[in-house]
Motif scaffolding. Structure first.
Motif, PDB file in Angstrom:
ATOM      1  N   GLU A  73      -1.226   4.715  19.107  1.00  0.00           N
ATOM      2  CA  GLU A  73      -0.705   3.894  18.012  1.00  0.00           C
ATOM      3  C   GLU A  73       0.800   4.053  17.838  1.00  0.00           C
ATOM      4  O   GLU A  73       1.448   3.224  17.218  1.00  0.00           O
ATOM      5  CB  GLU A  73      -1.425   4.209  16.702  1.00  0.00           C
ATOM      6  N   GLU A 131       0.712   3.455   1.571  1.00  0.00           N
ATOM      7  CA  GLU A 131      -0.265   3.520   2.663  1.00  0.00           C
ATOM      8  C   GLU A 131      -1.322   4.577   2.341  1.00  0.00           C
ATOM      9  O   GLU A 131      -2.522   4.331   2.505  1.00  0.00           O
ATOM     10  CB  GLU A 131       0.438   3.864   3.972  1.00  0.00           C
ATOM     11  N   SER A 154      -5.015   3.002   1.486  1.00  0.00           N
ATOM     12  CA  SER A 154      -5.943   3.169   2.608  1.00  0.00           C
ATOM     13  C   SER A 154      -7.105   4.091   2.260  1.00  0.00           C
ATOM     14  O   SER A 154      -8.120   4.083   2.940  1.00  0.00           O
ATOM     15  CB  SER A 154      -5.203   3.699   3.839  1.00  0.00           C
ATOM     16  N   ASN A 187     -11.998   2.823  -0.954  1.00  0.00           N
ATOM     17  CA  ASN A 187     -13.077   2.128  -0.251  1.00  0.00           C
ATOM     18  C   ASN A 187     -14.025   1.497  -1.276  1.00  0.00           C
ATOM     19  O   ASN A 187     -13.758   1.519  -2.473  1.00  0.00           O
ATOM     20  CB  ASN A 187     -13.811   3.082   0.696  1.00  0.00           C
ATOM     21  N   GLY A 243      -8.311  -0.093   1.697  1.00  0.00           N
ATOM     22  CA  GLY A 243      -8.992   0.473   2.850  1.00  0.00           C
ATOM     23  C   GLY A 243      -8.269   0.090   4.132  1.00  0.00           C
ATOM     24  O   GLY A 243      -7.057   0.283   4.257  1.00  0.00           O
ATOM     25  N   LYS A 244      -9.008  -0.472   5.067  1.00  0.00           N
ATOM     26  CA  LYS A 244      -8.382  -0.885   6.329  1.00  0.00           C
ATOM     27  C   LYS A 244      -7.498  -2.106   6.168  1.00  0.00           C
ATOM     28  O   LYS A 244      -6.681  -2.399   7.029  1.00  0.00           O
ATOM     29  CB  LYS A 244      -9.463  -1.156   7.377  1.00  0.00           C
ATOM     30  N   TRP A 250      -5.132  -2.471   3.915  1.00  0.00           N
ATOM     31  CA  TRP A 250      -3.997  -2.127   3.066  1.00  0.00           C
ATOM     32  C   TRP A 250      -2.723  -2.814   3.533  1.00  0.00           C
ATOM     33  O   TRP A 250      -1.789  -2.981   2.749  1.00  0.00           O
ATOM     34  CB  TRP A 250      -3.802  -0.614   3.004  1.00  0.00           C
ATOM     35  N   HIS A 251      -2.674  -3.265   4.782  1.00  0.00           N
ATOM     36  CA  HIS A 251      -1.490  -3.986   5.280  1.00  0.00           C
ATOM     37  C   HIS A 251      -1.266  -5.287   4.503  1.00  0.00           C
ATOM     38  O   HIS A 251      -0.128  -5.717   4.327  1.00  0.00           O
ATOM     39  CB  HIS A 251      -1.635  -4.300   6.773  1.00  0.00           C
TER      40      HIS A 251
END
Length: 170
Positions: free
Chosen positions: A48, A84, A88, A91, A119-120, A122-123
């Motif tokens: 990543e 972040e 993130s 949930n 969660g996933k 958050w972007h």
């Protein structure tokens, strides 16, 4: 002047190559230091780190904090990493705990609306926050701090002129 228009500086007779080389070397030194510190603090080098979003995140931090300032990118990095970590970790179980006081149908509806932003996802929240900052604070968070400082730092008007207007000297 070297940063804004090198060609014009060359026409004035100043050789800009040593200055641009020095800036390049200094930025390379800082990048090397950052990489060395990252390797010593985070021994897991995952894939990543090589994605295009990693370099885009640095640009986002700079714009969000305030481009052209020394403190701006630091504020932007702290802002992004803080949010972040916050968004993130949220949930569906956390959301159900937050909205458990509501009737089941309304609770499920609100969780369905909020779920893509935490969660996933958050972007998406980061993108919305970024848009708000760019629209309302074009200079970034530093400009927001300066606005707040000017708001609270205003001096009171002179007691002799109650309306705050000054009179010309005679």
């Amino acid at each position: 002047a070297v940063k804004s228009n090198q060609q014009r500086m060359n026409y004035t007779g100043l050789n800009t190559k040593p200055y641009t080389l020095a800036a390049f070397v200094i930025s390379g030194m800082y990048a090397g230091l950052a990489g060395g510190l990252l390797a010593s603090m985070d021994p897991l080098a995952g894939a990543e780190r090589m994605q295009w979003t990693a370099s885009g995140e640095v640009v986002l931090m700079t714009i969000l904090g305030g481009a052209g300032t020394l403190l701006g990118p630091v504020l932007g990095a702290g802002f992004i990493k803080y949010f972040e970590n916050i968004f993130s970790k949220i949930n569906d179980n956390v959301l159900h705990g937050w909205f458990s006081f509501m009737p089941d149908g309304i609770e499920d509806f609100i969780i369905t609306i909020i779920h893509p932003f935490v969660g996933k996802g958050w972007h998406l929240t980061l993108g919305l926050l970024f848009m708000l900052v760019v629209i309302f604070l074009p200079g970034g968070l530093v400009e927001g701090g300066q606005r707040i400082g000017r708001l609270f730092g205003r001096k009171k008007s002179d007691p002799e002129t109650p309306d705050g207007k000054t009179t010309p000297a005679e």
